[in-house]
Write an enzyme that holds these catalytic residues in place. Structure first.
Site, PDB file in Angstrom:
ATOM      1  N   SER A 116       0.828  -1.207   0.000  1.00 47.96           N
ATOM      2  CA  SER A 116       0.000   0.000   0.000  1.00 47.96           C
ATOM      3  C   SER A 116       0.864   1.260   0.000  1.00 47.96           C
ATOM      4  O   SER A 116       0.392   2.335  -0.335  1.00 47.96           O
ATOM      5  CB  SER A 116      -0.869   0.053   1.262  1.00 47.96           C
TER       6      SER A 116
ATOM      7  N   HIS B  46      -2.275  -3.150  -6.296  1.00 49.31           N
ATOM      8  CA  HIS B  46      -2.738  -2.766  -4.955  1.00 49.31           C
ATOM      9  C   HIS B  46      -4.240  -3.008  -4.832  1.00 49.31           C
ATOM     10  O   HIS B  46      -5.049  -2.272  -5.393  1.00 49.31           O
ATOM     11  CB  HIS B  46      -2.388  -1.295  -4.704  1.00 49.31           C
TER      12      HIS B  46
ATOM     13  N   GLU C 209      -5.462  -0.655  -7.898  1.00 55.47           N
ATOM     14  CA  GLU C 209      -4.478   0.328  -8.360  1.00 55.47           C
ATOM     15  C   GLU C 209      -3.335  -0.445  -9.006  1.00 55.47           C
ATOM     16  O   GLU C 209      -2.709  -1.298  -8.348  1.00 55.47           O
ATOM     17  CB  GLU C 209      -3.929   1.147  -7.177  1.00 55.47           C
TER      18      GLU C 209
ATOM     19  N   ASN D 274      -4.194   6.298  -1.061  1.00 58.94           N
ATOM     20  CA  ASN D 274      -3.766   6.485   0.327  1.00 58.94           C
ATOM     21  C   ASN D 274      -2.986   7.777   0.524  1.00 58.94           C
ATOM     22  O   ASN D 274      -3.001   8.370   1.592  1.00 58.94           O
ATOM     23  CB  ASN D 274      -2.939   5.286   0.798  1.00 58.94           C
TER      24      ASN D 274
END
Ligand code: 3H9
Length: 703
Positions: free
Chosen positions: A410, A431, A443, A481
């Site tokens: 991540s 991801h 992702e 994130n």
């Protein structure tokens, strides 16, 4: 007839063929072509008319690109009236997916036949719309009111066999040759003197609808509306189908359809429809980039994440080897997978047999040698760069040449991980979002050296396992994130400034977020963020920063798992409840820190939480981390439950006006400090030029 619709007499059957790739959508040319075909057939020797399509599917709906533009004749209802009033029976021949306006064309026909693999549906609700060409009036007449309500408010397609059971399809054509099968079916109908069956002539038995049925439906749907109004309007249309004659019902449907087409919710949802498809396209990749064959996959790490990823592949029939450090960990991982599948079986969404078949595709191993021949490896161990590098060096030693080596990290540096191998061109980030077997976003993280065919293959495999893919370059936290930091920070800062947790969360939930950030923190575990912060060296030295989250963890309130966090939780129902102890603690802390508490408006709560997302999004665009603003929207809608009816943070920013966003960020900078609030240069530039992110993107081109 026209370039996209042809008409041909085959013996005593007139065949109208639509050929308008990719999905035979009802553009003006298609509408006109069908109308001309129906008219031509009235005047020739045909005794029945078949409407069918070339290519991959029957008509998949209205042409969504035409919405919001001036209407062009003939409009769809006119075409459907001509079909319904035809003196000769009209038969729809369905393959692929007959969706939206496409299925409404079929419903206006006198008969519908389909191949067994066909699907039919009215997915308009997913675009913030309702079926605007009679779907809400015809489906309840033919399939019943309850079934119609479920079908149209849910928007999911229905397989041909079930559609036949529901009365939506009359005949399943055996074999693959639908064109011939439909003509033969039409001839049978003619030979048997079959009547002109018009769905409009069916009357709905009002007395079968229990009192309060529609009010209850509205209440139920409102619970999951998240800012969408289409469901409510669909109920009104079906109510009209029950209470009004057909033509008045159609008029009501049209009126409400027009309202929805103009609504900001539908504009946002149409934006996401195209954004989702666009996101899968990588700008600088040649169209003919080859794709590697992925016949088997290995997952390193059988935790929640690894297990979820394994399920994604098993669900589409791809064999998976799950690799763990020892038998105990392996058994635990396999146990979680079985438990997850069992829940689906209990809910009646999967048979025992299907479950066993899928579990049978997942094999456990503790030996790297056993994954030497797989085509794709996805590493899903915990977030430790050194460990990941070690694993990749090992994979490099054991995996066959040409295997794709992916990390599900991540945050970690994908390039550093790739550099641990002698084949960085085969390495990238994939991801997934937790729970990986449920969340739609993937992702795809492009390393400095990732090869084109590795990227193209990853996009294709992502689509195959039902994910919505978006490309990110390497940076801390990638697109999603990285942007999230300010959102969580401000949610906590707002507490010190005078909000209760409930105020913050409910404001964001009213906006349409599935769950507010503080409740989300409680669900994920406040200790997770706490530990992550301890490992960071880049955070400003500010006692206010994450003060409440830190204190709660230190008090043993780790969130739902310990029964309390920002809220306390009912042990039975897990319902959150405001906790006066937390409210008092917040006040106490604010006083200690000298923060003067005040009443904070909902507007400020939204701006404080969302504008950091937008600002970071602007930086991400400028740095080329994301390809387009709409890719960021896709990441947030599919990975972070941002309300689709708001179109994602960048689309939302464009609606608010970038100048307004910019001015507010400057105001917050002056009030709360430049450590947290510093407008991104791109945002400043566009605000000054009076432009939107979408305009900026369009001017750059998508080449
Ligand atoms: C409606 O019908 C309203 C009526 O009730 C009332 C009217 C009065 N229009 O998804 P894909 C494009 S509302 C224009 O990748 P797949 C799509 O953008 C409509 N374009 O393929 C893409 O373009 P590109 C109700 C459309 O095989 C390309 O086609 N209908 C439309 O994975 C391929 O699409 C729907 O909501 C359209 N309607 O899936 C159905 N549909 O290649 C929407 C697709 O340039 N469509 N495109 O990126 C779908 O669900 C899927 O496209 C479908 C095929 C299942 C059909």
């Amino acid at each position: 007839m026209s370039e996209v619709v042809s008409y041909q007499l085959q013996g005593n059957v007139g065949v109208i063929t639509v050929n308008s790739p990719p999905v035979n959508a009802l553009s003006q040319a298609v509408r006109k072509g069908i109308l001309d075909g129906v008219k031509a057939a009235q005047a020739d020797d045909s005794e029945a008319i078949v409407i069918r399509c070339d290519g991959r599917t029957f008509i998949a709906g209205a042409d969504i690109t035409e919405f919001g533009k001036p209407p062009l004749d003939p409009w769809l209802p006119e075409v459907l009236t001509a079909i319904e009033n035809s003196r000769k029976p009209v038969i729809a021949a369905i393959h692929g997916t007959a969706l939206g306006g496409g299925f409404e064309v079929a419903l206006a026909c006198h008969y519908r036949c389909a191949v067994a693999s066909a699907m039919v549906g009215l997915p308009e609700v997913k675009l913030g719309l309702l079926p605007g060409a009679g779907g809400t009036q015809r489906v309840p007449r033919v399939a019943g009111v309850k079934a119609a309500l479920d079908m149209i408010t849910g928007g999911n397609p229905i397989a041909a066999a079930k559609a036949k059971d529901m009365g939506l399809i009359d005949e399943i054509v055996e074999g693959d040759d639908l064109a011939a099968g439909a003509v033969s079916y039409a001839r049978d109908l003619v030979a048997s003197g079959a009547p002109l069956k018009r769905i409009r002539d069916i009357s709905i038995k009002k007395e079968t609808i229990e009192p309060g049925f529609f009010d209850n439906a509205r209440k139920q749907l409102a619970k999951r509306a998240r800012g969408q109004i289409a469901q409510d309007r669909i109920v009104s249309c079906i109510e009209a189908a029950v209470n009004l004659p057909m033509d008045q019902g159609l008029a009501r449907e049209r009126e409400l359809f027009q309202e929805l087409v103009k609504s900001p919710e539908s504009a946002a949802m149409r934006h996401i429809f195209f954004a989702e498809r666009q996101a899968a396209k990588i700008k600088d990749l040649p169209k003919d980039t080859p794709i590697r064959d992925i016949k088997s996959v290995a997952i390193i790490g059988g935790g929640t994440m690894g297990g979820g990823i394994a399920m994604c592949f098993a669900n589409v029939g791809v064999p998976v080897t799950l690799l763990e450090v020892n038998d105990e960990a392996l058994q635990r991982g396999m146990g979680i997978i079985r438990k997850n599948y069992s829940i689906t079986v209990q809910k009646g969404k999967m048979s025992e047999e299907q479950m066993e078949k899928r579990i049978g595709l997942i094999q456990g191993s503790t030996d790297y040698v056993e994954i030497a021949d797989v085509d794709l490896v996805i590493e899903a161990v915990f977030e430790n760069l050194e460990l990941k590098k070690e694993i990749f060096a090992r994979l490099d030693g054991v995996c066959k040449q040409g295997a794709i080596l992916a990390t599900n990290t991540s945050y970690q540096d994908v390039d550093a991980i790739a550099a641990a191998t002698g084949r960085p061109q085969d390495v990238l980030g994939l991801h997934f979002f937790s729970p990986a077997n449920v969340m739609k976003l993937l992702e795809v993280v492009r390393g400095e050296k990732t090869a084109d065919d590795v990227l193209a293959t990853s996009m294709a495999i992502g689509k195959k396992i039902g994910k919505v893919c978006a490309l990110s370059r390497v940076c801390y936290g990638f697109i999603g994130n990285r942007m999230l930091g300010g959102y969580g920070r401000e949610a906590q800062m707002l507490l010190l400034d005078g909000c209760t947790p409930e105020q913050v969360d409910s404001t964001l939930e009213e906006f349409g977020m599935a769950m507010g950030p503080l409740a989300m923190g409680d669900l994920a575990g406040l200790d997770v963020g706490y530990k992550a912060r301890q490992a960071r060296t880049d955070l400003p030295d500010d006692p206010k920063l994450y003060r409440m989250g830190t204190l709660l963890v230190e008090m043993g309130r780790h969130g739902q798992k310990t029964g309390s966090g920002f809220y306390k939780y009912d042990p039975e129902t897990r319902q959150r409840q405001s906790d006066p102890e937390v409210d008092a603690l917040i006040k106490e802390e604010a006083a200690k820190l000298g923060v003067e508490q005040r009443d904070i408006s909902k507007e400020e709560i939204l701006a404080r939480c969302f504008y950091p997302l937008i600002n970071e999004g602007a930086k991400i665009l400028e740095e080329g981390i994301a390809q387009r603003p709409s890719d960021i929207d896709v990441v947030y809608v599919f990975g972070y439950a941002f309300p689709v009816a708001k179109g994602g943070p960048m689309f939302y920013a464009d609606q608010v006006g970038l100048k307004n966003v910019y001015d507010k960020i400057c105001e917050f900078r002056d009030r709360y400090g430049a450590d947290y609030w510093q407008p991104a240069p791109l945002l400043e530039k566009l605000a000054n030029e009076g432009k939107t992110f979408a305009q900026w993107d369009q001017e750059r081109g998508d080449g």
